[in-house]
Design a protein around this motif. Sequence first.
Motif, PDB file in Angstrom:
ATOM      1  N   UNK B 129      -4.068  -5.990   1.733  1.00  0.00           N
ATOM      2  CA  UNK B 129      -5.259  -5.525   2.449  1.00  0.00           C
ATOM      3  C   UNK B 129      -4.972  -4.258   3.241  1.00  0.00           C
ATOM      4  N   UNK B 130      -3.745  -4.151   3.719  1.00  0.00           N
ATOM      5  CA  UNK B 130      -3.382  -2.987   4.553  1.00  0.00           C
ATOM      6  C   UNK B 130      -2.605  -1.937   3.746  1.00  0.00           C
ATOM      7  N   UNK B 131      -2.728  -2.018   2.432  1.00  0.00           N
ATOM      8  CA  UNK B 131      -2.028  -1.080   1.550  1.00  0.00           C
ATOM      9  C   UNK B 131      -0.513  -1.081   1.792  1.00  0.00           C
ATOM     10  N   UNK B 132       0.003  -2.212   2.176  1.00  0.00           N
ATOM     11  CA  UNK B 132       1.438  -2.297   2.433  1.00  0.00           C
ATOM     12  C   UNK B 132       2.170  -2.970   1.286  1.00  0.00           C
ATOM     13  N   UNK B 133       1.455  -3.300   0.249  1.00  0.00           N
ATOM     14  CA  UNK B 133       2.115  -3.974  -0.856  1.00  0.00           C
ATOM     15  C   UNK B 133       1.707  -3.311  -2.155  1.00  0.00           C
ATOM     16  N   UNK B 134       2.677  -2.781  -2.829  1.00  0.00           N
ATOM     17  CA  UNK B 134       2.447  -2.158  -4.121  1.00  0.00           C
ATOM     18  C   UNK B 134       2.584  -3.256  -5.177  1.00  0.00           C
ATOM     19  N   UNK B 135       1.446  -3.656  -5.729  1.00  0.00           N
ATOM     20  CA  UNK B 135       1.472  -4.808  -6.635  1.00  0.00           C
ATOM     21  C   UNK B 135       2.289  -4.544  -7.894  1.00  0.00           C
ATOM     22  N   UNK B 136       2.492  -3.266  -8.226  1.00  0.00           N
ATOM     23  CA  UNK B 136       3.267  -2.969  -9.433  1.00  0.00           C
ATOM     24  C   UNK B 136       4.745  -3.310  -9.210  1.00  0.00           C
ATOM     25  N   UNK B 137       5.164  -3.288  -7.967  1.00  0.00           N
ATOM     26  CA  UNK B 137       6.573  -3.591  -7.658  1.00  0.00           C
ATOM     27  C   UNK B 137       6.721  -5.067  -7.322  1.00  0.00           C
ATOM     28  N   UNK B 138       5.784  -5.549  -6.549  1.00  0.00           N
ATOM     29  CA  UNK B 138       5.873  -6.947  -6.119  1.00  0.00           C
ATOM     30  C   UNK B 138       6.809  -7.075  -4.939  1.00  0.00           C
ATOM     31  N   UNK B 139       6.532  -8.034  -4.097  1.00  0.00           N
ATOM     32  CA  UNK B 139       7.441  -8.289  -2.975  1.00  0.00           C
ATOM     33  C   UNK B 139       8.671  -8.987  -3.509  1.00  0.00           C
ATOM     34  N   UNK B 140       9.796  -8.547  -3.089  1.00  0.00           N
ATOM     35  CA  UNK B 140      10.992  -9.204  -3.604  1.00  0.00           C
ATOM     36  C   UNK B 140      11.695 -10.015  -2.523  1.00  0.00           C
ATOM     37  N   UNK B 141      12.096  -9.348  -1.477  1.00  0.00           N
ATOM     38  CA  UNK B 141      12.789 -10.068  -0.407  1.00  0.00           C
ATOM     39  C   UNK B 141      12.138  -9.713   0.929  1.00  0.00           C
ATOM     40  N   UNK B 142      11.876 -10.727   1.729  1.00  0.00           N
ATOM     41  CA  UNK B 142      11.206 -10.483   3.008  1.00  0.00           C
ATOM     42  C   UNK B 142      11.899 -11.281   4.113  1.00  0.00           C
ATOM     43  N   UNK B 143      12.233 -10.577   5.177  1.00  0.00           N
ATOM     44  CA  UNK B 143      12.793 -11.222   6.368  1.00  0.00           C
ATOM     45  C   UNK B 143      11.720 -11.215   7.448  1.00  0.00           C
ATOM     46  N   UNK B 144      11.474 -12.399   7.989  1.00  0.00           N
ATOM     47  CA  UNK B 144      10.446 -12.513   9.029  1.00  0.00           C
ATOM     48  C   UNK B 144      11.101 -12.583  10.404  1.00  0.00           C
TER      49      UNK B 144
END
Lengths: 205, 364
Positions: B129-144
């Motif tokens: 929604x905030x244009x922070x995710x490029x769907x072509x790449x996909x989220x791979x690793x996320x630290x919260x």
Amino acid sequence: MGRKNLTTFKCEQLLLVEGQDEFGFLVRLLEFLKIETVQLHMLNGIDNLAGVLRLLPKTPGFDKVKRIGLLLDSDSDPAARIQSIRASLSHAGLASPAMPLTFSGTPSVVYTTVPSHELPGCLEDLIMQSAVGTGIANCVDTFLSCSAVQRTDIGSRYSKSWVHSLLSASEKPGLKIGEATTAKLINVEHEAFEPIRVFLALLTT
Amino acid sequence: MYTSFSVERFRGLTKCALSDLRPITLITGTNNTGKTALLEAMLIHAGRSNPQLALVANSLRGIARINVDPSHHSDPPWLSLFSNFDDSKTVKFVGEAFNKFKHSEVVTVALSTVREGVELAGLGANLQQFNQWDTSVGLTKVLKLELSSGRRPKASRHFLIIDSKQQRVVPPPVVPDAPARFISAHNREGSEFIAQQFSEFEIKDHIKLLVEALQPMEPRLKDLRILFNGETALYGDIGLPNRKFIPLSLMGDGLNRVASLVLNIGSCPNGVVLIDDIDTGLHYSVMESFWRSIFAAGRLFNTQVIATTHSGECVKAALDANNAEDDRTRLGLVRLERGINEVKAFNYSPEELDLAFKADLEVR
């Protein structure tokens, strides 16, 4: 130039003594008794007793210590000394047995004073007993009687003056009690030291 | 200024709690008790909302790998921050410190890996929604990173996102109230930092403090100045003819270490400087004057110094410097000892350190 190694605890039995004289004497006595399970540590002065006891649980290796023994001088008032030992133990959060020569707590604590928990005095009283009637002991008596007349009353310090006078007239003058014990100028096998042997047996069995 | 700090499940520190931290706090302990990890934990905590500091902590250890290959299963680059490499649980830091209003505040920072599946998909949808995710790449690793405090009981969340293209923090981290710096054992500051920080000292008329800190190692040192000779660098005037100045970088590791530490303390007013193996490169003969400088700089800038050491001479010198201060309560020592399920912390006040040295008891 490095500082000397500071103490960490490595043995299950820890014996606290007052100063270098007691430390040196006990090292030799433990060797003679073939006791290798006791780690000796000196307070560097009776005034450090309460503080050192408070530091013990923070010191590396304290978790290995199962028994703590305190062997201190009675000085002029054995009851007051015992009261002071007990108060210092309690203040440090350690067990404080109600009576000398009895254990309590974990780690187990036991204490006594020399020459005995009922008599005023110090380690030198026992050393004096062990040397009376030998060699130049009579000369020391005469010397101290003479100096008492000429000078001041050495009163409560009599046994200290006596032992140091004896050592000053030995074949190796100038030795401290620990060094004199190592040099066998003090006979650790003498029956005068039986109260200390009894205490060590209690601590190690 | 931190007054207490606790760690759960960070590197080898399954559990460790420190209390009664002082303006100058030394941390001792045998090898592998977690001294450096504790400083790293404090750095991450002091950064408040910046999960990227997790990777900085790794790079301080020489772990620089941050690329993630989405075509292969790979561990997240922050995995070594989690005790036993188990990132199914949360790393937690709780620190109590005086904030800029001089009120004591408890701040909790928690780190966790966002698990693949529902949680990651949900986050992805949110970020898209905030244009922070490029769907072509996909989220791979996320630290919260979750940050909560007495002032803000509702936790704020910041995500370090790493994919094959880039790494970024969403939402961007907020600048913390108090600055913090970590100085590793063999840190050598770049000339740019030195020049910049020296200029700050010059503007605020603190050069004397720095010169006096260095003089025990170079008694001929009269003055310091920034010169340009190909690049901007700090030079020392040791009285050579024809106004010939010597680059500080040629004047020995110890001298550079002290300059770096004093300048770093100056760069963190009202903050904290975390120093690993503080005595590295210092000869015992300059140790006490070194500590006097550290105390003076800490006092001048109101900067807390938390430092590890293995050196008894260093501890003794710090104690002597403390005892020469008007306020003799500024120093504290925490000895760490590895227990079965936790790392135990033993506090020593200056009085207790005095006694420990008198009675020959180890405090390291």
